[in-house]
Motif scaffolding. Structure first.
Motif, PDB file in Angstrom:
ATOM      1  N   LEU A  96      48.738  61.309  47.994  1.00 45.17           N
ATOM      2  CA  LEU A  96      47.949  62.466  47.560  1.00 45.17           C
ATOM      3  C   LEU A  96      46.640  62.553  48.336  1.00 45.17           C
ATOM      4  O   LEU A  96      46.178  63.638  48.694  1.00 45.17           O
ATOM      5  CB  LEU A  96      47.660  62.389  46.050  1.00 45.17           C
ATOM      6  N   LEU A  97      46.064  61.367  48.620  1.00 41.89           N
ATOM      7  CA  LEU A  97      44.801  61.364  49.370  1.00 41.89           C
ATOM      8  C   LEU A  97      45.010  61.903  50.782  1.00 41.89           C
ATOM      9  O   LEU A  97      44.140  62.572  51.333  1.00 41.89           O
ATOM     10  CB  LEU A  97      44.211  59.952  49.420  1.00 41.89           C
ATOM     11  N   LYS A  98      46.185  61.624  51.342  1.00 36.52           N
ATOM     12  CA  LYS A  98      46.495  62.129  52.686  1.00 36.52           C
ATOM     13  C   LYS A  98      46.416  63.653  52.706  1.00 36.52           C
ATOM     14  O   LYS A  98      45.940  64.254  53.650  1.00 36.52           O
ATOM     15  CB  LYS A  98      47.907  61.681  53.098  1.00 36.52           C
ATOM     16  N   LEU A  99      46.908  64.238  51.611  1.00 35.63           N
ATOM     17  CA  LEU A  99      46.882  65.690  51.467  1.00 35.63           C
ATOM     18  C   LEU A  99      45.482  66.266  51.650  1.00 35.63           C
ATOM     19  O   LEU A  99      45.302  67.396  52.074  1.00 35.63           O
ATOM     20  CB  LEU A  99      47.284  66.050  50.038  1.00 35.63           C
ATOM     21  N   THR A 100      44.495  65.441  51.249  1.00 36.34           N
ATOM     22  CA  THR A 100      43.123  65.964  51.224  1.00 36.34           C
ATOM     23  C   THR A 100      42.455  65.882  52.601  1.00 36.34           C
ATOM     24  O   THR A 100      41.339  66.320  52.768  1.00 36.34           O
ATOM     25  CB  THR A 100      42.256  65.181  50.208  1.00 36.34           C
ATOM     26  N   ARG A 101      43.194  65.310  53.575  1.00 38.87           N
ATOM     27  CA  ARG A 101      42.588  65.197  54.912  1.00 38.87           C
ATOM     28  C   ARG A 101      43.025  66.353  55.808  1.00 38.87           C
ATOM     29  O   ARG A 101      43.619  66.147  56.841  1.00 38.87           O
ATOM     30  CB  ARG A 101      42.954  63.853  55.541  1.00 38.87           C
ATOM     31  N   VAL A 102      42.795  67.565  55.370  1.00 34.60           N
ATOM     32  CA  VAL A 102      43.146  68.707  56.215  1.00 34.60           C
ATOM     33  C   VAL A 102      41.859  69.325  56.760  1.00 34.60           C
ATOM     34  O   VAL A 102      40.824  69.267  56.102  1.00 34.60           O
ATOM     35  CB  VAL A 102      43.998  69.763  55.452  1.00 34.60           C
ATOM     36  N   PRO A 103      41.943  69.905  57.966  1.00 34.86           N
ATOM     37  CA  PRO A 103      40.734  70.444  58.577  1.00 34.86           C
ATOM     38  C   PRO A 103      40.106  71.531  57.705  1.00 34.86           C
ATOM     39  O   PRO A 103      40.817  72.328  57.087  1.00 34.86           O
ATOM     40  CB  PRO A 103      41.229  71.041  59.913  1.00 34.86           C
ATOM     41  N   GLY A 104      38.809  71.511  57.639  1.00 38.31           N
ATOM     42  CA  GLY A 104      38.085  72.571  56.934  1.00 38.31           C
ATOM     43  C   GLY A 104      37.981  72.344  55.438  1.00 38.31           C
ATOM     44  O   GLY A 104      37.349  73.119  54.718  1.00 38.31           O
ATOM     45  N   ILE A 105      38.570  71.264  54.933  1.00 38.98           N
ATOM     46  CA  ILE A 105      38.548  71.032  53.487  1.00 38.98           C
ATOM     47  C   ILE A 105      37.170  70.483  53.069  1.00 38.98           C
ATOM     48  O   ILE A 105      36.536  69.746  53.849  1.00 38.98           O
ATOM     49  CB  ILE A 105      39.677  70.061  53.072  1.00 38.98           C
ATOM     50  N   ILE A 106      36.708  70.864  51.899  1.00 36.40           N
ATOM     51  CA  ILE A 106      35.497  70.235  51.356  1.00 36.40           C
ATOM     52  C   ILE A 106      35.989  69.135  50.435  1.00 36.40           C
ATOM     53  O   ILE A 106      36.640  69.395  49.421  1.00 36.40           O
ATOM     54  CB  ILE A 106      34.630  71.253  50.592  1.00 36.40           C
ATOM     55  N   SER A 107      35.718  67.901  50.843  1.00 32.93           N
ATOM     56  CA  SER A 107      36.284  66.795  50.068  1.00 32.93           C
ATOM     57  C   SER A 107      35.245  66.125  49.183  1.00 32.93           C
ATOM     58  O   SER A 107      34.228  65.632  49.668  1.00 32.93           O
ATOM     59  CB  SER A 107      36.915  65.761  50.998  1.00 32.93           C
ATOM     60  N   PHE A 108      35.547  66.127  47.890  1.00 34.20           N
ATOM     61  CA  PHE A 108      34.765  65.325  46.943  1.00 34.20           C
ATOM     62  C   PHE A 108      35.562  64.057  46.619  1.00 34.20           C
ATOM     63  O   PHE A 108      35.284  63.361  45.651  1.00 34.20           O
ATOM     64  CB  PHE A 108      34.506  66.104  45.648  1.00 34.20           C
ATOM     65  N   ALA A 109      36.595  63.805  47.451  1.00 36.22           N
ATOM     66  CA  ALA A 109      37.521  62.711  47.154  1.00 36.22           C
ATOM     67  C   ALA A 109      37.010  61.359  47.625  1.00 36.22           C
ATOM     68  O   ALA A 109      37.267  60.342  46.994  1.00 36.22           O
ATOM     69  CB  ALA A 109      38.882  63.000  47.775  1.00 36.22           C
ATOM     70  N   GLY A 110      36.285  61.314  48.722  1.00 33.91           N
ATOM     71  CA  GLY A 110      35.850  60.030  49.276  1.00 33.91           C
ATOM     72  C   GLY A 110      34.817  59.356  48.394  1.00 33.91           C
ATOM     73  O   GLY A 110      34.404  59.882  47.355  1.00 33.91           O
ATOM     74  N   GLY A 111      34.395  58.187  48.833  1.00 39.57           N
ATOM     75  CA  GLY A 111      33.326  57.495  48.101  1.00 39.57           C
ATOM     76  C   GLY A 111      32.322  56.979  49.108  1.00 39.57           C
ATOM     77  O   GLY A 111      31.740  55.918  48.920  1.00 39.57           O
ATOM     78  N   LEU A 112      32.126  57.764  50.163  1.00 41.89           N
ATOM     79  CA  LEU A 112      31.315  57.251  51.271  1.00 41.89           C
ATOM     80  C   LEU A 112      29.829  57.524  51.072  1.00 41.89           C
ATOM     81  O   LEU A 112      29.455  58.600  50.602  1.00 41.89           O
ATOM     82  CB  LEU A 112      31.739  57.913  52.587  1.00 41.89           C
ATOM     83  N   PRO A 113      28.982  56.577  51.507  1.00 40.35           N
ATOM     84  CA  PRO A 113      27.555  56.872  51.562  1.00 40.35           C
ATOM     85  C   PRO A 113      27.305  57.952  52.622  1.00 40.35           C
ATOM     86  O   PRO A 113      28.117  58.119  53.539  1.00 40.35           O
ATOM     87  CB  PRO A 113      26.933  55.546  52.010  1.00 40.35           C
ATOM     88  N   ALA A 114      26.200  58.670  52.508  1.00 39.17           N
ATOM     89  CA  ALA A 114      25.891  59.714  53.485  1.00 39.17           C
ATOM     90  C   ALA A 114      25.367  59.062  54.769  1.00 39.17           C
ATOM     91  O   ALA A 114      24.456  58.235  54.708  1.00 39.17           O
ATOM     92  CB  ALA A 114      24.843  60.662  52.911  1.00 39.17           C
ATOM     93  N   PRO A 115      25.921  59.437  55.935  1.00 40.94           N
ATOM     94  CA  PRO A 115      25.464  58.830  57.195  1.00 40.94           C
ATOM     95  C   PRO A 115      23.983  59.089  57.469  1.00 40.94           C
ATOM     96  O   PRO A 115      23.337  58.303  58.169  1.00 40.94           O
ATOM     97  CB  PRO A 115      26.342  59.483  58.259  1.00 40.94           C
ATOM     98  N   GLU A 116      23.447  60.173  56.882  1.00 39.28           N
ATOM     99  CA  GLU A 116      22.003  60.459  57.091  1.00 39.28           C
ATOM    100  C   GLU A 116      21.129  59.327  56.569  1.00 39.28           C
ATOM    101  O   GLU A 116      19.959  59.216  56.933  1.00 39.28           O
ATOM    102  CB  GLU A 116      21.588  61.748  56.345  1.00 39.28           C
ATOM    103  N   THR A 117      21.678  58.519  55.651  1.00 43.87           N
ATOM    104  CA  THR A 117      20.857  57.443  55.072  1.00 43.87           C
ATOM    105  C   THR A 117      20.838  56.186  55.955  1.00 43.87           C
ATOM    106  O   THR A 117      20.037  55.281  55.713  1.00 43.87           O
ATOM    107  CB  THR A 117      21.388  57.015  53.676  1.00 43.87           C
ATOM    108  N   PHE A 118      21.709  56.112  56.943  1.00 45.23           N
ATOM    109  CA  PHE A 118      21.792  54.867  57.720  1.00 45.23           C
ATOM    110  C   PHE A 118      20.515  54.656  58.543  1.00 45.23           C
ATOM    111  O   PHE A 118      20.077  55.560  59.256  1.00 45.23           O
ATOM    112  CB  PHE A 118      23.020  54.864  58.651  1.00 45.23           C
ATOM    113  N   PRO A 119      19.956  53.439  58.452  1.00 43.61           N
ATOM    114  CA  PRO A 119      18.668  53.189  59.138  1.00 43.61           C
ATOM    115  C   PRO A 119      18.853  52.848  60.631  1.00 43.61           C
ATOM    116  O   PRO A 119      18.510  51.762  61.078  1.00 43.61           O
ATOM    117  CB  PRO A 119      18.116  51.993  58.357  1.00 43.61           C
ATOM    118  N   THR A 120      19.383  53.789  61.376  1.00 44.85           N
ATOM    119  CA  THR A 120      19.819  53.528  62.757  1.00 44.85           C
ATOM    120  C   THR A 120      18.709  52.952  63.648  1.00 44.85           C
ATOM    121  O   THR A 120      18.910  51.942  64.336  1.00 44.85           O
ATOM    122  CB  THR A 120      20.362  54.834  63.370  1.00 44.85           C
TER     123      THR A 120
END
Ligand SMILES: Cc1ncc(COP(=O)(O)O)c(C=O)c1O
Length: 415
Positions: free
Chosen positions: A23-47
């Motif tokens: 089902l998660l694979k289904l959510t990886r389509v181009p243009g989709i707005i995904s609330f499915a992941g659990g990722l931190p926002a890359p903007e927060t990374f202290p590069t």
């Protein structure tokens, strides 16, 4: 040709591609707005900070950080963590022997599974509970005892009843109680002080260790901090797990286990030797310097401000756009990265996902987090990763999907 099915271990055989992953694979389509992941926002990374620190520590201690390191973890990092944990647990004098550095908390879950679970043993998990933990423990062929989690945490009366019945029947008790007391993944709820205390009391009464998985504890946006179970525990029953994944950089794969009882740590060290010898000293050296300079406190503050804004935006959008349906509700967590949405009874979030994906919005089906397959009318939505604009557009879409699906359900029921 190799007959792999014959060759695979029993454990490997039960690790089949799950419906959830499909089902998660289904959510990886181009243009989709995904609330499915659990990722931190890359903007927060202290590069920039990491770039500078990396170059400094390589100049200073290059050969050491590029070499194998101790399985227990780098003493320098542990030293910094001993100071850091004082922010949270003030009345205990932690030593190096109370810490194990792990390749993030997912590894800690696996090590704990290896340490405690024989095939057929039971463990206690929440209904719902973190999917990655269910998968890690399932690999050891455990049987789950699911205990409902409400807005205040795991329900102690039901836990006690289950354990009491097992004991009375002379059956083996669960090997541990797995909890995520702060801003739980998936439901976002936080255990009250009373619930933590009640669960600890039950653990003492039945002699069962408690795992306190705590990746989100520092990400609090409103309300008052509740004492950690590690801090409350006076008998050495709690095994706490932390990670830099949500406060610094998930790609470092760095976490740590803390237990007041050092014997537990020693056992985990021996097990870890056979798993990966050691967690990369390279990232540990960078993280140590990050902590030494006090950057983690600054980073946590920045992350809290950033995510708080996103969470508020998502809650506002839900208030504004969701249809007024009886039984439709969502949690209002005080921190973390997730909201938990409950659909009216009879509505199936698994089935609705196909329609949502067509409308280009995605969530994780709630039933994925229930060891007993319940929770068909629930879903988890993530607010840390999507942009503010996508939160607005995505929740609008989700509201439309829910309205239409509810309408269809009504029609189906009428026929
Ligand atoms: C409750 C919980 N435990 C453990 C993990 C694993 O995190 P990591 O391995 O990145 O530390 C996660 C990740 O989302 C989580 O939500």
């Amino acid at each position: 040709m190799l007959d792999l099915e014959k060759l695979y271990s029993e454990s490997a055989k039960i690790m089949k591609a799950s419906v959830i992953r499909e089902l998660l694979k289904l959510t990886r389509v181009p243009g989709i707005i995904s609330f499915a992941g659990g990722l931190p926002a890359p903007e927060t990374f202290p590069t920039e900070k990491i770039k500078e620190i990396t170059s400094t520590v390589i100049d200073r201690e290059g050969p050491l950080m590029m070499q194998y390191g101790p399985t227990e973890g780098s003493p320098g990092l542990k030293e910094e963590l001993i100071k850091y944990i004082k922010n949270d647990v003030t009345d205990y004098d932690f030593k190096q022997e109370n810490f194990l550095i792990t390749t993030a908390s997912q590894q800690a879950l696996d090590l704990l599974g290896k340490a405690f679970i024989n095939p057929g043993d039971t463990i206690v998990v929440g209904l719902p509970s973190y999917l990655g933990a269910l998968q890690a423990f399932n690999a050891y062929r455990t049987r789950f005892i699911g205990i409902p989690v409400d807005n205040d945490g795991m329900v102690p009366e039901i836990l006690e009843k289950n354990l009491g019945e097992l004991k009375a029947a002379g059956k083996p008790l669960p090997k541990f109680i797995y909890t995520i007391p702060d801003f739980q993944n998936p439901a976002g709820i936080t255990y009250t002080y009373e619930r933590r205390k009640a669960i600890l009391e039950i653990a003492y009464k039945y002699d069962i260790p408690v795992i306190e998985d705590s990746p989100y504890r520092e990400l609090r946006y409103t309300g008052e901090k509740v004492e950690s179970m590690l801090s409350m525990d006076k008998k050495g029953y709690v095994i706490a797990m932390f990670t830099f994944s949500k406060t610094m950089i998930p790609g470092f794969r760095l976490g740590w286990v803390v237990a007041k009882n050092p014997e537990i740590i020693q056992k985990l060290v021996i097990i870890k030797q056979g798993v990966d010898l050691c967690t990369p000293p390279f990232t540990q050296a960078i993280a140590t310097e990050f902590l030494k300079r006090g950057y983690l406190e600054t980073q946590v503050k920045a992350n809290v401000a950033f995510y708080k804004q996103k969470q508020r935006a998502m809650l506002n959008c839900l208030d504004q756009y969701m249809p007024k349906l009886e039984g439709l509700s969502w949690t209002k967590p005080e921190g973390g990265m997730f909201l938990w949405l409950t659909l009216p009874k009879g509505m199936n979030a698994d089935e609705m996902l196909y329609q949502a994906v067509e409308e280009k919005v995605a969530y994780v089906i709630g039933s994925a987090f229930f060891c007993n397959g319940e929770g068909k009318n629930t879903m988890r939505i993530n607010f840390s990763y999507p942009t503010l604009e996508n939160i607005d557009v995505g929740i609008k879409k989700l509201a439309r999907v829910i309205s239409e699906f509810a309408e269809k359900n009504k029609e189906k029921a009428a026929h």
